[in-house]
Scaffold this motif. Structure first.
Motif, mmCIF file in Angstrom:
data_model
loop_
_atom_site.group_PDB
_atom_site.id
_atom_site.type_symbol
_atom_site.label_atom_id
_atom_site.label_comp_id
_atom_site.label_asym_id
_atom_site.label_seq_id
_atom_site.Cartn_x
_atom_site.Cartn_y
_atom_site.Cartn_z
ATOM 1 N N VAL A 9 -23.244 30.641 1.745
ATOM 2 C CA VAL A 9 -24.137 31.620 2.313
ATOM 3 C C VAL A 9 -23.173 32.882 2.745
ATOM 4 N N LEU A 10 -22.181 32.482 3.806
ATOM 5 C CA LEU A 10 -21.435 33.502 4.390
ATOM 6 C C LEU A 10 -20.724 34.073 3.349
ATOM 7 N N SER A 11 -19.901 33.131 2.614
ATOM 8 C CA SER A 11 -19.129 33.764 1.306
ATOM 9 C C SER A 11 -19.842 34.680 0.512
ATOM 10 N N ALA A 12 -20.867 34.413 0.039
ATOM 11 C CA ALA A 12 -21.677 35.005 -1.070
ATOM 12 C C ALA A 12 -21.923 36.292 -0.267
ATOM 13 N N VAL A 13 -22.165 36.555 0.873
ATOM 14 C CA VAL A 13 -22.603 37.826 1.631
ATOM 15 C C VAL A 13 -21.512 38.663 1.659
ATOM 16 N N MET A 14 -20.321 37.912 2.165
ATOM 17 C CA MET A 14 -18.967 38.946 2.086
ATOM 18 C C MET A 14 -18.676 39.278 0.726
ATOM 19 N N PHE A 15 -18.455 38.432 -0.097
ATOM 20 C CA PHE A 15 -18.505 38.997 -1.601
ATOM 21 C C PHE A 15 -19.252 40.073 -1.930
ATOM 22 N N SER A 16 -20.691 40.107 -1.725
ATOM 23 C CA SER A 16 -21.465 40.971 -2.176
ATOM 24 C C SER A 16 -21.355 42.346 -1.653
ATOM 25 N N LEU A 17 -21.070 42.131 -0.063
ATOM 26 C CA LEU A 17 -20.489 43.509 0.599
ATOM 27 C C LEU A 17 -19.350 43.791 0.039
ATOM 28 N N GLY A 18 -18.284 43.172 -0.132
ATOM 29 C CA GLY A 18 -16.950 43.598 -0.932
ATOM 30 C C GLY A 18 -17.378 44.423 -2.253
ATOM 31 N N VAL A 19 -18.163 43.821 -3.277
ATOM 32 C CA VAL A 19 -18.581 44.575 -4.499
ATOM 33 C C VAL A 19 -19.217 45.865 -4.091
ATOM 34 N N TYR A 20 -20.163 45.804 -3.174
ATOM 35 C CA TYR A 20 -20.813 47.245 -2.841
ATOM 36 C C TYR A 20 -19.795 48.121 -2.395
ATOM 37 N N GLY A 21 -18.785 47.884 -1.397
ATOM 38 C CA GLY A 21 -17.746 48.468 -1.234
ATOM 39 C C GLY A 21 -16.910 49.027 -2.411
ATOM 40 N N GLU A 36 -10.115 43.443 -0.516
ATOM 41 C CA GLU A 36 -9.781 42.312 0.489
ATOM 42 C C GLU A 36 -10.961 41.281 0.917
ATOM 43 N N LEU A 37 -11.871 41.848 1.263
ATOM 44 C CA LEU A 37 -13.238 41.491 1.506
ATOM 45 C C LEU A 37 -13.531 40.218 0.646
ATOM 46 N N MET A 38 -13.484 40.646 -0.750
ATOM 47 C CA MET A 38 -13.988 39.872 -1.941
ATOM 48 C C MET A 38 -12.996 38.766 -1.918
ATOM 49 N N LEU A 39 -11.614 38.942 -1.883
ATOM 50 C CA LEU A 39 -10.701 37.942 -1.742
ATOM 51 C C LEU A 39 -10.874 36.833 -0.807
ATOM 52 N N ASN A 40 -11.241 37.507 0.491
ATOM 53 C CA ASN A 40 -11.407 36.367 1.433
ATOM 54 C C ASN A 40 -12.400 35.744 1.256
ATOM 55 N N ALA A 41 -13.798 36.140 0.741
ATOM 56 C CA ALA A 41 -14.814 35.373 0.523
ATOM 57 C C ALA A 41 -14.473 34.154 -0.605
ATOM 58 N N VAL A 42 -13.599 34.557 -1.440
ATOM 59 C CA VAL A 42 -13.162 33.477 -2.443
ATOM 60 C C VAL A 42 -12.322 32.698 -1.668
ATOM 61 N N VAL A 67 -3.808 32.663 -2.469
ATOM 62 C CA VAL A 67 -4.361 33.965 -2.532
ATOM 63 C C VAL A 67 -4.135 34.977 -1.412
ATOM 64 N N ILE A 68 -3.991 34.405 -0.211
ATOM 65 C CA ILE A 68 -3.466 35.406 0.675
ATOM 66 C C ILE A 68 -2.074 36.099 0.246
ATOM 67 N N THR A 69 -1.376 35.260 -0.006
ATOM 68 C CA THR A 69 0.156 35.731 -0.391
ATOM 69 C C THR A 69 -0.235 36.711 -1.610
ATOM 70 N N VAL A 70 -0.875 36.568 -2.533
ATOM 71 C CA VAL A 70 -1.039 37.412 -3.781
ATOM 72 C C VAL A 70 -1.751 38.576 -3.278
ATOM 73 N N ALA A 71 -2.632 38.433 -2.153
ATOM 74 C CA ALA A 71 -3.529 39.587 -1.819
ATOM 75 C C ALA A 71 -2.724 40.640 -1.230
#
Lengths: 102, 634
Positions: A9-21, A36-42, A67-71
Motif C-alpha cells: 500500500v505504501l509503495s502504491a501511494v508513493m508511486f501514485s504521488l510520483g505519477v501525479y508529480g 525518483e519517487l516512482m523509482l523508490n516505490a518500485v 535501481v538506485i545506481t541507474v536512478a
C-alpha cells in the motif's frame, strides 16, 4: 512482523504521488524528483517481496541496489539537460521546452 | 597411359587455356606455341588411348567400353558421379576433334598473325577444344550439358572475336541465343529423363529405355526435348539461321565450328542416345524428316549465295542434315562416318577459303575472285580435291560415307527418303562446282585483286595438304582390310553400330546411282557456271526470278524471325513495360510512398513537443492497457 500488504500500500501511494508529480508539476526539477519517487516505490516493492517470498536469498535487494545506481546515473544526465535548458531558455518550465516537434 | 586417362585429352588444353588467358599477353608470340603444343599433346595422347582401347576391344562381343568415374556429391539419397565413358563413338569423335583442331591451330598461327588479341584467340581455342573433348567422353547427361554450354560460350567468344565490328557481335549473339533456345529443350529433356530414371548416367538411362521402364509417350516427349538441343547446336531447320552468320568469326574458327567442335555436338549426342530414339516410337522418323528438310533447304539456298564462306556454311547445314538422316535410319556408323569424312573435307574447305581470304587481302566475295588456281597452286589444288570430295565423287572420302548413308536410308525408309537425300547430294555437287569455278578457275574478275594475290606460307598450306590427304583416304576406313590393318577389323561398320555390327558391302546399284548423281551434279554445275560471262547462270536466274529472289534471301526465314520478334516479342514487351511503368511503378511504388507521405503530413500534428503531453499519453496508455487486461481476464 509487518504484513506485506502494508508495504505494498505504501509503495502504491508513493508511486501514485510520483505519477501525479510528473504529470502535474511544471518545474523540471520537481518532475525529476517525482520520477525518483516512482523509482523508490518500485525499489520498496522489490525489497518487500524479497523479504517475504525468499528470505534466504537477497535477489530483490540486489535489484533495488541496481535501481538506485541507474536512478543516480539518470538524474545526473537529466539535471545536465535541465541546466542546458535553463542556460538556453532562461526557464525550467517543461511546457516551454517544446522544440522537439515538426 | 591407357584409355582410363582419356580425361587428360581435355585437361591439357583446358590447363593451357588458363595459362594463356592469364599470362598470354606477356608471353612472346602470345603463347601460340603453347596452344599448338597442348592440342598436339592431345592428338598424340589420342593414339595411345585408341591403341589401348583397341587392345581391350572384344571383337566377339562388340560392346566394349571403358569407364572411370569419381563421386562428385552426395546429398541424402541423391548420388552424383562424374566420369568418362570411352567407347567406339568416343574414339571416332576423338579422332575427328584432335586432328581437325590441331590443323586449325597450326593454320591459325599463320592466319591470325598480327591480329589484335592474338593470345586470347589461342586461349579460347584451347577451351573450345577441351570442352568438346569433354563432351564426347562425358558419362552422364549433366556433364554433357555443362560441356555443351561451354562449347556454346566458346563459339560465342570466337564468333564475336572481332567485337569492334557490329555485324560480328550481332552474329555472336544470334548464334548464342539461337542455340540457347534449343538448349532449354535439352535441359528439360535431361530433367525429364532424370525424373523417371533417377540417374544422369547415360548408359543406365539407355538401359532403362531399352528395358521399357519408361512409358512410351513420356520417353518420346523427353527425347524430343533432347533432340531440340541437338537441332539447335547442329543448325537444323528451323534453328539453322545462326550458322551462316557465324562466318563473322575468324576463318579458322569457322573451320573448327563446322568440322570438329560445335555443330557436330548435336550429331554426337543424337548418336550417343540413339538407342533411346530407337526405343521411342516415331522419334527416328522425326530425326529423318528434320534432317531431310534441312538438307534440301540448305542445298537450295547455297545456290544463290556469293560469299565463299556463306556457301560453305549452307553446305555444312545440308551435310549435317544428311548426318541426321543417317542417324534417323538407325545407323550410327553411317552418321559418324559421314561426320568424320565431312569434318576433314569441310575443315579443308574452310582453311582453303581462309587461305584465299588471306592471299587476296581479305576478299571473300566470289564476284571479285576467279582465276586464283595459278596464283595459289597448293590452295587451289587442295580446294579442288575437297570440292570433288564434297560433291561425292569416288574414291574420295565422302563418296563412301554417302554410300553407307544411302544404303541405310534405303534399308530403313525406302525410296522416298533415298530420293530426297540424293537430291540434296546432287544440289551440293552443283553449287560446290559453282563455288570452285568462280573462285579459282576462269579469268580473274577483278584485276587488282588477282594481281596482288599470292600463295600463303607453309604454316598454312601444310595443314591444307595434310587434310587433303585425309579427305582422300579417310573414306577407306569403311573397308575391312583398312580396318584390320589399323586394329579394328570389319571397318567402321563393325566398330560403331546400334544393335548388330554390319560389315560394309558395296551395293553396286546404289553406288552406281550415287556416282551418277554426283557426276551429273558436277557436270551440270560445270556447264552452267563455266566461263566468265555467267551467261547461262544469269539466264537461269532470270528464268525463275521469284525462286531466285527467294533463294538469295534464304527463303526469307531470317525476315520471318525478325517479323515475329518485331510483332510478337516486342508487342508483348510493350504490354509488359506498360504494366511495369503505370501499374508497378506509378501505382505500386509511387502510390505507397504518396500514401505514407500524406498520412505523415496529417499525423505530425500529434507531436506537440511538450514533455507532459507525452508523459500523460504514456500513463493513460498503461492505465488503459491494465484496465483492458483486467476486463478480459474477468
Amino acid at each position: 512482523m509487518v504484513p506485506l500488504e502494508n508495504y505494498l500500500v505504501l509503495s502504491a501511494v508513493m508511486f501514485s504521488l510520483g505519477v501525479y508529480g510528473v504529470l502535474a508539476r511544471r518545474n523540471a526539477v520537481l518532475v525529476l524528483m517525482s520520477v525518483e519517487l516512482m523509482l523508490n516505490a518500485v525499489s520498496l516493492n522489490f525489497v518487500a517481496f524479497a523479504a517475504y517470498l525468499d528470505p534466504e536469498r537477497i535477489t530483490g535487494a540486489i535489484f533495488a541496489v541496481f535501481v538506485i545506481t541507474v536512478a543516480a546515473a539518470e538524474v545526473g544526465l537529466a539535471l545536465a539537460i535541465v541546466i542546458r535548458l535553463f542556460r538556453n531558455r532562461a526557464t525550467s518550465n517543461v511546457d516551454e521546452a517544446a522544440m522537439m516537434k515538426w | 597411359m591407357g584409355a582410363e586417362q582419356a580425361w587428360l585429352l581435355a585437361a591439357i588444353p583446358a590447363g593451357v587455356f588458363f595459362v594463356l588467358a592469364l599470362f598470354g599477353r606477356y608471353l612472346p608470340r602470345g603463347g601460340d606455341y603453347l596452344g599448338v603444343a597442348a592440342i598436339g599433346a592431345s592428338f598424340v595422347l589420342f593414339f595411345f588411348v585408341a591403341a589401348d582401347f583397341l587392345s581391350f576391344y572384344d571383337f566377339e562381343a562388340h560392346k566394349t567400353f571403358i569407364t572411370e568415374s569419381i563421386s562428385w556429391s552426395e546429398i541424402g539419397n541423391f548420388k552424383l558421379r562424374q566420369g568418362i565413358h570411352v567407347d567406339a563413338i568416343t574414339i571416332v569423335m576423338f579422332a575427328v576433334i584432335t586432328t581437325v583442331s590441331l590443323m586449325v591451330n597450326i593454320f591459325s598461327v599463320g592466319y591470325m598473325k598480327g591480329e589484335p588479341r592474338y593470345y586470347w584467340f589461342f586461349a579460347v581455342l584451347q577451351l573450345f577444344v577441351a570442352s568438346m573433348l569433354l563432351l564426347v567422353m562425358a558419362d552422364n547427361l549433366l556433364l554433357v550439358y555443362i560441356s555443351w554450354e561451354l562449347v556454346g560460350v566458346c563459339s560465342f567468344l570466337l564468333i564475336g572475336f572481332y567485337w569492334e565490328k557490329r555485324s560480328a557481335t550481332e552474329a555472336a549473339k544470334k548464334a548464342f541465343i539461337t542455340t540457347r533456345i534449343g538448349d532449354v529443350g535439352l535441359l528439360i529433356g535431361i530433367i525429364l529423363l532424370w525424373k523417371e530414371t533417377g540417374t544422369f548416367d547415360i548408359q543406365q538411362i539407355i538401359h532403362a529405355a531399352e528395358a521399357g521402364e519408361i512409358g512410351q509417350t513420356y520417353l518420346f516427349v523427353s527425347i524430343m526435348f533432347v533432340f531440340l538441343g541437338c537441332m539447335g547446336k547442329s543448325a537444323q531447320f528451323p534453328f539453322h539461321v545462326w550458322l551462316p552468320d557465324a562466318m563473322e568469326g575468324p576463318t579458322p574458327v569457322s573451320a573448327l565450328i563446322h568440322a570438329a567442335t560445335m555443330v557436330v555436338a548435336g550429331v554426337y549426342l543424337t548418336a550417343r542416345l540413339l538407342p533411346i530414339f530407337e526405343a521411342a516410337d516415331g522419334a527416328l522418323l522425326v530425326v529423318t524428316i528434320v534432317g531431310l528438310t534441312t538438307a534440301l533447304l540448305a542445298s537450295l539456298i547455297a545456290f544463290a549465295q556469293t560469299d565463299i564462306k556463306r556457301v560453305l556454311a549452307y553446305s555444312t547445314v545440308g551435310k549435317l542434315g544428311l548426318m541426321f538422316v543417317a542417324l534417323g535410319a538407325g545407323s550410327p556408323a553411317a552418321g559418324l562416318f559421314l561426320l568424320m569424312t565431312h569434318a576433314f573435307v569441310k575443315a579443308l574447305l574452310f582453311l582453303g577459303s581462309g587461305s584465299v581470304i588471306l592471299g587476296t587481302h581479305h576478299n571473300q566475295e566470289m564476284d571479285k575472285l576467279g582465276g586464283l588456281w595459278k596464283k595459289m597452286p597448293i590452295t587451289g589444288t587442295t580446294f579442288f580435291v575437297a570440292t570433288l570430295a564434297l560433291a561425292g565423287l569416288p574414291p574420295l572420302a565422302m563418296f563412301w560415307s554417302e554410300d553407307e548413308l544411302f544404303a541405310s536410308v534405303n534399308h530403313e525408309w525406302g525410296l522416298w527418303a533415298l530420293v530426297l537425300a540424293m537430291l540434296a547430294v546432287f544440289a551440293t555437287a552443283i553449287f560446290m562446282v559453282r563455288l570452285f569455278i568462280r573462285t579459282f578457275a576462269g579469268e580473274p574478275r577483278d584485276r587488282q585483286v588477282h594481281e596482288h594475290a599470292r600463295e600463303t606460307p607453309l604454316v598454312m598450306t601444310g595443314p591444307l595438304v595434310f587434310l587433303c590427304v585425309l579427305a582422300v583416304v579417310s573414306g577407306l576406313f569403311v573397308f575391312n582390310g583398312v580396318g584390320s590393318a589399323l586394329g579394328f577389323p570389319g571397318g567402321i561398320g563393325e566398330f560403331v553400330f546400334l544393335e548388330e555390327p554390319e560389315r560394309y558391302a558395296i551395293d553396286w546399284t546404289l553406288a552406281g546411282i550415287s556416282l551418277a548423281v554426283a557426276v551429273a551434279g558436277v557436270l551440270i554445275g560445270a556447264y552452267v557456271y563455266w566461263g566468265n560471262s555467267l551467261v547461262r547462270s544469269t539466264r537461269l536466274a532470270e528464268a525463275m526470278p521469284r525462286l531466285y529472289a527467294a533463294l538469295r534471301n534464304k527463303f526469307y526465314i531470317d525476315e520471318m524471325y525478325q517479323y515475329v520478334i518485331d510483332r510478337g516479342v516486342l508487342g508483348v514487351s510493350y504490354v509488359v513495360s506498360w504494366f511495369d511503368r503505370y501499374v508497378v511503378n506509378d501505382t505500386g511504388v509511387d502510390g505507397s510512398a504518396q500514401v505514407t507521405g500524406y498520412s505523415g503530413s496529417i499525423l505530425k500534428y500529434l507531436q506537440t513537443g511538450r514533455v507532459p503531453n507525452y508523459a500523460m499519453a504514456i500513463t493513460l496508455g498503461v492505465v488503459g492497457l491494465t484496465v483492458a487486461g483486467l476486463l478480459v481476464r474477468a
